[in-house]
Design an enzyme around this catalytic site. Structure first.
Site, PDB file in Angstrom:
ATOM      1  N   HIS A 178     -54.733  30.516  41.603  1.00 40.21           N
ATOM      2  CA  HIS A 178     -54.080  30.458  42.905  1.00 40.21           C
ATOM      3  C   HIS A 178     -52.629  29.993  42.687  1.00 40.21           C
ATOM      4  O   HIS A 178     -52.274  28.844  42.942  1.00 40.21           O
ATOM      5  CB  HIS A 178     -54.823  29.500  43.839  1.00 40.21           C
ATOM      6  CG  HIS A 178     -54.448  29.633  45.289  1.00 40.21           C
ATOM      7  ND1 HIS A 178     -55.364  29.898  46.282  1.00 40.21           N
ATOM      8  CD2 HIS A 178     -53.256  29.546  45.912  1.00 40.21           C
ATOM      9  CE1 HIS A 178     -54.757  29.957  47.450  1.00 40.21           C
ATOM     10  NE2 HIS A 178     -53.456  29.737  47.243  1.00 40.21           N
TER      11      HIS A 178
ATOM     12  N   ASN B 207     -55.894  34.921  43.792  1.00 36.60           N
ATOM     13  CA  ASN B 207     -55.466  34.807  45.177  1.00 36.60           C
ATOM     14  C   ASN B 207     -54.088  35.437  45.324  1.00 36.60           C
ATOM     15  O   ASN B 207     -53.122  35.015  44.692  1.00 36.60           O
ATOM     16  CB  ASN B 207     -55.380  33.338  45.593  1.00 36.60           C
ATOM     17  CG  ASN B 207     -54.896  33.180  47.029  1.00 36.60           C
ATOM     18  OD1 ASN B 207     -55.666  33.368  47.966  1.00 36.60           O
ATOM     19  ND2 ASN B 207     -53.617  32.861  47.218  1.00 36.60           N
ATOM     20  N   GLU B 208     -54.005  36.510  46.121  1.00 33.35           N
ATOM     21  CA  GLU B 208     -52.735  37.088  46.570  1.00 33.35           C
ATOM     22  C   GLU B 208     -51.828  37.572  45.430  1.00 33.35           C
ATOM     23  O   GLU B 208     -50.755  37.023  45.166  1.00 33.35           O
ATOM     24  CB  GLU B 208     -51.973  36.092  47.440  1.00 33.35           C
ATOM     25  CG  GLU B 208     -52.682  35.737  48.724  1.00 33.35           C
ATOM     26  CD  GLU B 208     -51.810  34.994  49.725  1.00 33.35           C
ATOM     27  OE1 GLU B 208     -52.227  34.906  50.894  1.00 33.35           O
ATOM     28  OE2 GLU B 208     -50.716  34.529  49.345  1.00 33.35           O
TER      29      GLU B 208
ATOM     30  N   GLU C 116     -58.287  33.891  54.360  1.00 36.08           N
ATOM     31  CA  GLU C 116     -57.254  33.049  54.965  1.00 36.08           C
ATOM     32  C   GLU C 116     -56.753  33.709  56.230  1.00 36.08           C
ATOM     33  O   GLU C 116     -56.497  34.912  56.267  1.00 36.08           O
ATOM     34  CB  GLU C 116     -56.043  32.828  54.034  1.00 36.08           C
ATOM     35  CG  GLU C 116     -56.283  31.909  52.868  1.00 36.08           C
ATOM     36  CD  GLU C 116     -55.025  31.713  52.020  1.00 36.08           C
ATOM     37  OE1 GLU C 116     -53.897  31.820  52.569  1.00 36.08           O
ATOM     38  OE2 GLU C 116     -55.169  31.450  50.809  1.00 36.08           O
TER      39      GLU C 116
ATOM     40  N   SER D  26     -47.185  22.951  51.269  1.00 33.64           N
ATOM     41  CA  SER D  26     -46.834  24.371  51.368  1.00 33.64           C
ATOM     42  C   SER D  26     -45.773  24.707  50.326  1.00 33.64           C
ATOM     43  O   SER D  26     -44.773  24.006  50.201  1.00 33.64           O
ATOM     44  CB  SER D  26     -46.312  24.681  52.778  1.00 33.64           C
ATOM     45  OG  SER D  26     -45.963  26.038  52.892  1.00 33.64           O
ATOM     46  N   TRP D  27     -45.997  25.797  49.593  1.00 29.36           N
ATOM     47  CA  TRP D  27     -45.167  26.148  48.429  1.00 29.36           C
ATOM     48  C   TRP D  27     -43.673  26.140  48.724  1.00 29.36           C
ATOM     49  O   TRP D  27     -42.883  25.593  47.948  1.00 29.36           O
ATOM     50  CB  TRP D  27     -45.556  27.536  47.910  1.00 29.36           C
ATOM     51  CG  TRP D  27     -47.002  27.677  47.611  1.00 29.36           C
ATOM     52  CD1 TRP D  27     -47.960  28.203  48.435  1.00 29.36           C
ATOM     53  CD2 TRP D  27     -47.689  27.268  46.419  1.00 29.36           C
ATOM     54  NE1 TRP D  27     -49.193  28.163  47.828  1.00 29.36           N
ATOM     55  CE2 TRP D  27     -49.062  27.600  46.587  1.00 29.36           C
ATOM     56  CE3 TRP D  27     -47.276  26.673  45.227  1.00 29.36           C
ATOM     57  CZ2 TRP D  27     -50.014  27.343  45.613  1.00 29.36           C
ATOM     58  CZ3 TRP D  27     -48.225  26.417  44.246  1.00 29.36           C
ATOM     59  CH2 TRP D  27     -49.569  26.756  44.443  1.00 29.36           C
TER      60      TRP D  27
END
Length: 466
Positions: free
Chosen positions: A115, A158-159, A373, A426-427
């Site tokens: 992730h 993930n993504e 999500e 949050s990134w």
């Protein structure tokens, strides 16, 4: 009034780097984010939500509020500090303890292997642009499959699309490279090959459980009915959705996908190469995915654009500051009359419905879907321990309603995981963008259920959208 299936999973989602904190504890090795955030000087991923120490409390909250599923990720560098080689037993035991606690509370755990957090030793050698990283990832996955037989649901990545574009197009993830479409496409392809290799290993070795991948899929619509805008939306979709789903379920990139890639590459002086051995690996895996995880927050309206690349990421929540214009693809615009979140993300639940029906039609060999999500970033107001977040409830209700409609139309959706279980780091936004059902005071690490947590509990108990 709409009903959701009897055995539906009402989940909450998290990720190791965004929730655990403890980035230097327990023998964990570094990731590129550690240095990247330190150089930016805006915020760090410590303490995050201190899930490393407080997971028993968070899992207890799950039990209290009807949450019967949770997404977590294993931090690769907590198991292999250098990405390969020596195993960190403290990290291994941490995840065994976490999984044991979840099982005790009858909470289904979906475990993601990657992730956004490749170990720095591998990242510095090119991350997934370096084919050696694929081999290291497969070896790490095999170790986890053997070490954690208690896991029922595995997710490889993930993504993949946001990883590739945030690293090499927008430049907001390390290594901070902008507008390099050659690297974007190579990253997308190599990560899909890594996914296929891991799925094939999992199935051919007879490991217990199910395995899938989580894609971020945001529906693209033309800004108008003009041929130019319709083509721009097609190109944006081809790179961000069709490429990934072709690789996952067709085992090859369709003629339409390759034609779109050629056009995008020509405009950006980019090139790609998909070796035949890679396509054979994709082909072998295409019918072996047990489920598809979909992260879906918004849709995009796209108009034709012929200028230079010009992207500005809204990392502060200042309304109207974001822009997305990509040469050879198009410009994403704010559609008049549609609601937007504090971070300018369009609220358009029809996009989720259309996406799910499209997958059922175009990729009929999918087996099951989980919405892994979905949620609303919001600037929650904390008043004496009370957090009223009706806009978040309204957002979830609209998307769950669209989801119920898709199920009614025959799409096999088996669960929904709200992003996020608790407020997390949050990134690109740090700590002021909150998604959680549970408010986290990041100074004291105390948890407070929000209004949305009580609403979600009632939904999980009744399975009825009123």
């Amino acid at each position: 009034m709409k009903k959701l299936p009897e055995h539906f999973i009402f989940g909450g989602a998290s990720a190791a780097y965004q929730a655990e904190g403890a980035t230097k504890e327990g023998g964990k090795g570094p990731v590129a984010w550690d240095e990247f955030l330190e150089k930016q000087g805006r915020f760090l991923a410590d303490p995050a939500s201190d899930f490393y120490h407080k997971y028993p409390e968070d899992l207890e909250l799950c039990s209290m509020f009807g949450i019967n599923g949770i997404r977590i990720s294993i931090a690769w560098s907590r198991i292999f500090p250098q990405g390969r080689g020596e195993v960190n037993r403290k990290g291994v035991e941490y995840y065994h303890d976490l999984l044991k606690e979840a099982k005790k509370r009858n909470i289904k755990v979906f475990v993601t292997l990657h992730h956004f957090d490749t170990p720095k030793a591998l990242f510095d050698q090119g991350d997934f642009l370096n084919r050696d990283t694929i081999d290291a990832f497969v070896a790490y996955a095999q170790f986890c499959f053997e070490e954690f037989p208690e896991v029922e649901y595995w997710t490889t990545f993930n993504e993949i699309y946001p990883i590739a574009t945030n690293q090499y197009l927008l430049g907001i993830f390390p290594p901070g490279i902008k507008y390099d479409l050659t690297k974007v496409i190579a990253c997308l392809h190599n990560m899909m090959v890594a996914h296929a290799k891991v799925v094939n290993l999992f199935k051919e070795s007879g490991f217990h459980g199910e395995i899938g991948v989580v894609h971020s899929l945001e529906t693209k619509y033309p800004a108008s009915n003009s041929p130019e805008d319709m083509h721009a939306a097609f190109l944006d979709d081809a790179l961000s959705i069709r490429f990934l789903l072709d690789a996952t379920y067709k085992g090859r990139y369709s003629k339409e996908t390759l034609e779109a890639l050629d056009e995008i590459c020509q405009a950006n002086d980019a090139v790609y190469d998909f070796p035949e051995a890679d396509l054979l690996e994709l082909e072998k895996a295409k019918d072996r995915n047990d489920y598809l995880g979909i992260n879906h927050y918004q849709s995009h309206f796209v108009k034709a654009y012929n200028g230079e690349n010009a992207i500005h990421h809204n990392g502060t929540g200042d309304k109207g500051t974001g822009s997305y214009k990509v040469k050879g693809i198009g410009e994403r615009i704010y559609k008049e009359g549609l609601e937007r979140t504090d971070w300018d993300w369009i609220i358009y639940p029809e996009g989720l419905y259309d996406l799910l029906l499209r997958i059922k039609k175009d990729y009929p060999n999918y087996k099951a879907i989980y919405i892994t999500e979905n949620g609303m970033g919001y600037k929650d107001e904390f008043k004496d321990g009370i957090i009223m977040d009706k806009p978040r409830i309204d957002y979830i209700k609209k998307y769950m309603s669209a989801l119920a409609d898709a199920i009614e139309a025959g799409v096999n959706v088996k669960g929904y995981f709200l992003w996020s279980l608790m407020d997390v780091f949050s990134w690109s936004n740090g700590y002021n963008k909150r998604y959680g059902l549970f408010f986290v005071d990041f100074e004291t690490q105390k948890r407070y259920p929000k209004e949305s947590a009580y609403w979600y509990k009632q939904l999980a108990e009744t399975k009825t959208l009123l």
